[in-house]
Design a protein around this motif. Structure first.
Motif, short mmCIF file in Angstrom:
data_model
loop_
_atom_site.label_atom_id
_atom_site.label_comp_id
_atom_site.label_asym_id
_atom_site.label_seq_id
_atom_site.Cartn_x
_atom_site.Cartn_y
_atom_site.Cartn_z
N MET A 1 0.83 -1.20 0.00
CA MET A 1 0.00 0.00 0.00
C MET A 1 0.87 1.27 0.00
SD MET A 1 -3.08 0.92 -0.04
CE MET A 1 -4.17 2.20 0.35
N LYS A 2 1.94 1.22 0.82
CA LYS A 2 2.84 2.37 0.92
C LYS A 2 3.52 2.64 -0.43
CE LYS A 2 5.95 4.10 4.42
NZ LYS A 2 6.85 3.75 5.53
N ALA A 3 3.93 1.56 -1.11
CA ALA A 3 4.58 1.71 -2.41
C ALA A 3 3.62 2.27 -3.44
CB ALA A 3 5.13 0.37 -2.88
N LYS A 7 4.11 5.71 -5.47
CA LYS A 7 4.09 5.75 -6.93
C LYS A 7 3.05 6.74 -7.43
CE LYS A 7 3.69 2.87 -11.08
NZ LYS A 7 3.74 4.03 -11.86
N LEU A 8 1.86 6.78 -6.79
CA LEU A 8 0.82 7.73 -7.19
C LEU A 8 1.28 9.17 -6.99
CD1 LEU A 8 -2.46 6.03 -5.92
CD2 LEU A 8 -1.79 6.43 -8.28
N LEU A 9 1.91 9.45 -5.85
CA LEU A 9 2.42 10.81 -5.59
C LEU A 9 3.52 11.18 -6.58
CD1 LEU A 9 2.46 10.98 -1.69
CD2 LEU A 9 1.00 12.24 -3.26
#
Length: 197
Positions: A1-3, A7-9
Motif C-alpha cells: 500500500m505504501k509503495a 508511486k501515485l504521488l
C-alpha cells in the motif's frame, strides 16, 4: 500500500511538472488577450463605433511597424528620439527609463556584442560555477549579472577580473533557458567538463 501511494504521488508530481509550462503559456496568452480586450473597450468607449476602433488599431499597427522598420534600418526613430528627449528632462523617471531601456535592448540584441556574452564565474564560492551575463566591461574588469534559478530576472551584479572568468559558447537565450529550467535544458553540457574543480 505504501509503495502504491508513493508511486501515485510520484506520478502526480511528474504530471504537475509536465503541465506547468502549458499553464504558464496559457496565463501569458490570457494576460495579453485581457490587455488587448481592455484596450479595445477603452477605445470603443470613447469612439462608440467599431469602425473608429478598428481604424485606431490599424493605424496603431502601421505606426508601430514603421517605428520598428526605422529602428531596424537606422537604429533610431524620430518618435522614440522625441520621447527620449522628453523623458531625459524628468528627474527619477529618466533613470528608470534609461535602465529599463538598456536591459530590454540587451535582451533584444540591439546592444554591442559585449552584453550578449555569457561567461562562467565561480560564485558564491570557489569550485561552484554559474553562468553569468556580461553587462559591461571596464578594462580587465567585467560587470556581470548572475541570475538566480528559476527566475532569471532576479540575481546579483558583481565586478570580476577577466582572469576569473571562463567564456561560454552559450548565447543569452540558451543561458536563460538553462536558468529557467533549473539546469535541465543544458545544450552546452560539454562545457561543464572543462570547468576547473
Amino acid at each position: 500500500m505504501k509503495a502504491l501511494i508513493k508511486k501515485l504521488l510520484n506520478d502526480f508530481l511528474i504530471g504537475i511538472f509536465a503541465v506547468i509550462p502549458i499553464v504558464i503559456v496559457l496565463q501569458i496568452i490570457i494576460f495579453v488577450k485581457s490587455l488587448v480586450s481592455n484596450l479595445f473597450y477603452l477605445v470603443y468607449g470613447y469612439a462608440d463605433s467599431y469602425i473608429y476602433t478598428v481604424l485606431f488599431f490599424a493605424v496603431s499597427f502601421i505606426i508601430l511597424v514603421s517605428i520598428g522598420q526605422k529602428i531596424a534600418k537606422e537604429g533610431r526613430s524620430w518618435v522614440i528620439a522625441g520621447f527620449d528627449y522628453i523623458i531625459e528632462r524628468i528627474p527619477f523617471l529618466n533613470t528608470v527609463y534609461r535602465v529599463m531601456k538598456k536591459v530590454i535592448n540587451m535582451f533584444a540584441s540591439r546592444e554591442p556584442a559585449a552584453v550578449k556574452e555569457v561567461v562562467y564565474v565561480e560564485y558564491p564560492k570557489e569550485g561552484v560555477w554559474v553562468p553569468a551575463y556580461v553587462t559591461n566591461r571596464l578594462n580587465d574588469k567585467y560587470v556581470l549579472f548572475i541570475p538566480t534559478s528559476p527566475n532569471p530576472t532576479s540575481g546579483f551584479t558583481v565586478i570580476v577580473d577577466k582572469s576569473k572568468l571562463i567564456k561560454s559558447t552559450m548565447n543569452i537565450e540558451e543561458a536563460s533557458s538553462f536558468i529557467v529550467s533549473i539546469g535541465v535544458d543544458y545544450g552546452k553540457a560539454i562545457e561543464a567538463s572543462h570547468l576547473p574543480q
